[in-house]
Design a protein around this motif. Structure first.
Motif, PDB file in Angstrom:
ATOM      1  N   THR A 249     -10.077  -1.931   0.373  1.00 43.29           N
ATOM      2  CA  THR A 249      -9.034  -2.610   1.164  1.00 43.29           C
ATOM      3  C   THR A 249      -8.666  -3.952   0.536  1.00 43.29           C
ATOM      4  OG1 THR A 249      -9.938  -1.560   3.114  1.00 43.29           O
ATOM      5  CG2 THR A 249      -8.434  -3.382   3.491  1.00 43.29           C
ATOM      6  N   LEU A 250      -9.671  -4.672   0.027  1.00 39.95           N
ATOM      7  CA  LEU A 250      -9.371  -5.971  -0.588  1.00 39.95           C
ATOM      8  C   LEU A 250      -8.590  -5.765  -1.888  1.00 39.95           C
ATOM      9  CD1 LEU A 250     -12.664  -7.964   0.151  1.00 39.95           C
ATOM     10  CD2 LEU A 250     -10.599  -7.711   1.541  1.00 39.95           C
ATOM     11  N   MET A 251      -8.868  -4.671  -2.587  1.00 38.61           N
ATOM     12  CA  MET A 251      -8.065  -4.394  -3.800  1.00 38.61           C
ATOM     13  C   MET A 251      -6.660  -3.911  -3.409  1.00 38.61           C
ATOM     14  SD  MET A 251     -10.558  -3.244  -6.869  1.00 38.61           S
ATOM     15  CE  MET A 251     -11.103  -1.675  -6.272  1.00 38.61           C
ATOM     16  N   ALA A 252      -6.542  -3.271  -2.246  1.00 38.33           N
ATOM     17  CA  ALA A 252      -5.194  -2.922  -1.753  1.00 38.33           C
ATOM     18  C   ALA A 252      -4.417  -4.213  -1.456  1.00 38.33           C
ATOM     19  CB  ALA A 252      -5.293  -2.037  -0.513  1.00 38.33           C
ATOM     20  N   LEU A 253      -5.131  -5.223  -0.938  1.00 35.84           N
ATOM     21  CA  LEU A 253      -4.493  -6.539  -0.729  1.00 35.84           C
ATOM     22  C   LEU A 253      -4.024  -7.129  -2.053  1.00 35.84           C
ATOM     23  CD1 LEU A 253      -6.459  -9.010   1.563  1.00 35.84           C
ATOM     24  CD2 LEU A 253      -4.177  -8.087   1.856  1.00 35.84           C
ATOM     25  N   ARG A 254      -4.854  -6.960  -3.065  1.00 38.15           N
ATOM     26  CA  ARG A 254      -4.452  -7.455  -4.399  1.00 38.15           C
ATOM     27  C   ARG A 254      -3.151  -6.782  -4.833  1.00 38.15           C
ATOM     28  NH1 ARG A 254      -4.367  -4.071  -8.812  1.00 38.15           N
ATOM     29  NH2 ARG A 254      -6.522  -3.448  -8.529  1.00 38.15           N
ATOM     30  N   MET A 255      -3.039  -5.458  -4.578  1.00 41.34           N
ATOM     31  CA  MET A 255      -1.800  -4.747  -4.929  1.00 41.34           C
ATOM     32  C   MET A 255      -0.629  -5.270  -4.087  1.00 41.34           C
ATOM     33  SD  MET A 255      -3.383  -0.893  -5.346  1.00 41.34           S
ATOM     34  CE  MET A 255      -2.150  -0.121  -6.395  1.00 41.34           C
TER      35      MET A 255
ATOM     36  N   ARG B 174      -6.500 -13.748  -9.184  1.00 38.85           N
ATOM     37  CA  ARG B 174      -7.678 -14.504  -8.714  1.00 38.85           C
ATOM     38  C   ARG B 174      -8.477 -13.683  -7.708  1.00 38.85           C
ATOM     39  NH1 ARG B 174      -7.023 -20.842  -7.894  1.00 38.85           N
ATOM     40  NH2 ARG B 174      -9.254 -20.502  -7.680  1.00 38.85           N
ATOM     41  N   LEU B 175      -7.768 -12.961  -6.864  1.00 40.40           N
ATOM     42  CA  LEU B 175      -8.470 -12.121  -5.879  1.00 40.40           C
ATOM     43  C   LEU B 175      -9.286 -11.042  -6.588  1.00 40.40           C
ATOM     44  CD1 LEU B 175      -9.161 -10.975  -3.105  1.00 40.40           C
ATOM     45  CD2 LEU B 175      -6.888  -9.964  -2.984  1.00 40.40           C
TER      46      LEU B 175
END
Ligand code: GGG
Length: 338
Positions: A280-286, A299-300
């Motif tokens: 989910t946090l990598m989906a936020l990065r996308m 940075r994320l």
């Protein structure tokens, strides 16, 4: 420049609630750390919560709310509401390209340490279109392609490869058997590939590609797959990089995009604050990349990778006992330097 972004948050069912809470920790930290970016959240219900509050799993309130967002973060959905919710969002907003990166990260025990490929799943046609019928003892679901939809996903994939510095696009199919759909789509693929001479193109039958993902993922780069095939292939990919805790996705359309982990709702872990929120946090990065903030996205991603590599904060699936929110707080701290 408009620095305020309206972010739709749709937890959905089960662990969707846990992972979207983790995402809020990181989003709030970004909002606090960057003067030139503010988030306004719009919380919306789907699934069980929506049935209780609005009497439908994908209510009009949610459909109308999504339309007003710059981007949407979605958690997870399970049976019996998965089709109505996912098709309501993906088909309803024409989110035709489902981008699913498969990348092995340091600090995670994986089958294939060098894996770094991207499955681009056609998201609105194919076998998951939901068209079919029952006639006596015949039960039929149709695999539907349109020329427009095929051309759109093929062009998207080449453009995405070019923009993201990828070298090759592989088209998957079963043309030897599925003559109406896959043979036509493969011809179109090579017609369009000729316009992208800077990017290598090839094709493989989908079953051979699934084995290739497991055994030689380094020979694959961007892989186009039909809707149902892409669903399966990205789970196979998850299997070589430590599981679905590490597979984010972006559902992209012309005017809107929705971001989610590939995993489902895993009800037995729901509300326990134990699941791995990395996907989910990598989906936020996308999502940050989609919103034009590649600086914060990078940075994320770096913070996620350094928390995993340091190994002090680990959720149960990777041998630790840290909570979902502990992990999110560690990523937020690394991101903002606090
Ligand atoms: N976060 C995605 C999710 O909840 N997926 C559950 C699911 O049913 N997936 C099938 C699909 O992606 O078509």
């Amino acid at each position: 420049m408009n620095t305020k972004k309206t972010i739709g948050i749709i937890p959905g069912d089960g662990i969707g609630r846990d992972v979207t809470k983790a995402a809020r920790i990181v989003l709030d930290a970004i909002d606090a750390a960057y003067d030139d970016l503010q988030f306004e959240y719009r919380h919306m219900d789907v699934g069980e919560a929506a049935v209780k509050r609005h009497g439908a799993a994908f209510p009009d309130e949610t459909r109308e709310g999504i339309a007003e967002c710059d981007a949407v973060l979605f958690g997870a959905i399970g049976a019996p509401h998965d089709f109505v919710v996912l098709s309501g969002i993906r088909y309803g907003f024409h989110l035709y390209a489902n981008v699913r990166p498969i990348k092995a990260l340091k600090g995670v025990s994986v089958l294939q340490p060098g894996a770094d490929l991207v499955v681009i799943r056609e998201n609105t046609e194919g076998l998951y279109k939901g068209i079919g019928y029952d006639d006596g003892d015949h039960h039929v679901n149709l695999r539907v392609f349109t020329d427009e939809g095929m051309e759109r996903i093929i062009r998207f994939s080449f453009e995405w490869a070019r923009k993201n510095g990828r070298r090759k696009v592989t088209f998957t199919h079963k043309e030897s058997i599925l003559r109406h759909t896959d043979a036509r789509m493969k011809d179109l693929f090579y017609e369009i590939a000729a316009e992208y001479a800077d990017i290598e193109s090839d094709d493989m039958e989908i079953d051979a590609c699934a084995m290739r993902v497991v055994m030689k993922p380094g020979t694959l780069d961007v892989v186009i797959a039909e809707n149902a095939n892409g669903d399966v292939l990205s789970d196979v990919g998850g299997g070589i990089i430590g599981g679905l805790g590490f597979t984010p996705s972006a559902n992209i359309g012309r005017d809107l995009a929705m971001f989610e982990p590939v995993h489902g709702s895993a009800p037995k872990y729901a509300d326990k604050d134990v699941v791995n929120p990395t996907a989910t946090l990598m989906a936020l990065r996308m999502m940050l990349e989609y919103l034009g903030r590649n600086d914060i996205a990078a940075r994320l991603q770096a913070s996620i990778e350094s928390v995993l590599e340091a190994g002090k904060v680990r959720t149960y699936d990777i041998g630790g006992n840290s909570s979902t929110s502990d992990f999110a707080r560690a990523v937020a701290a690394g991101l903002t330097g606090s």
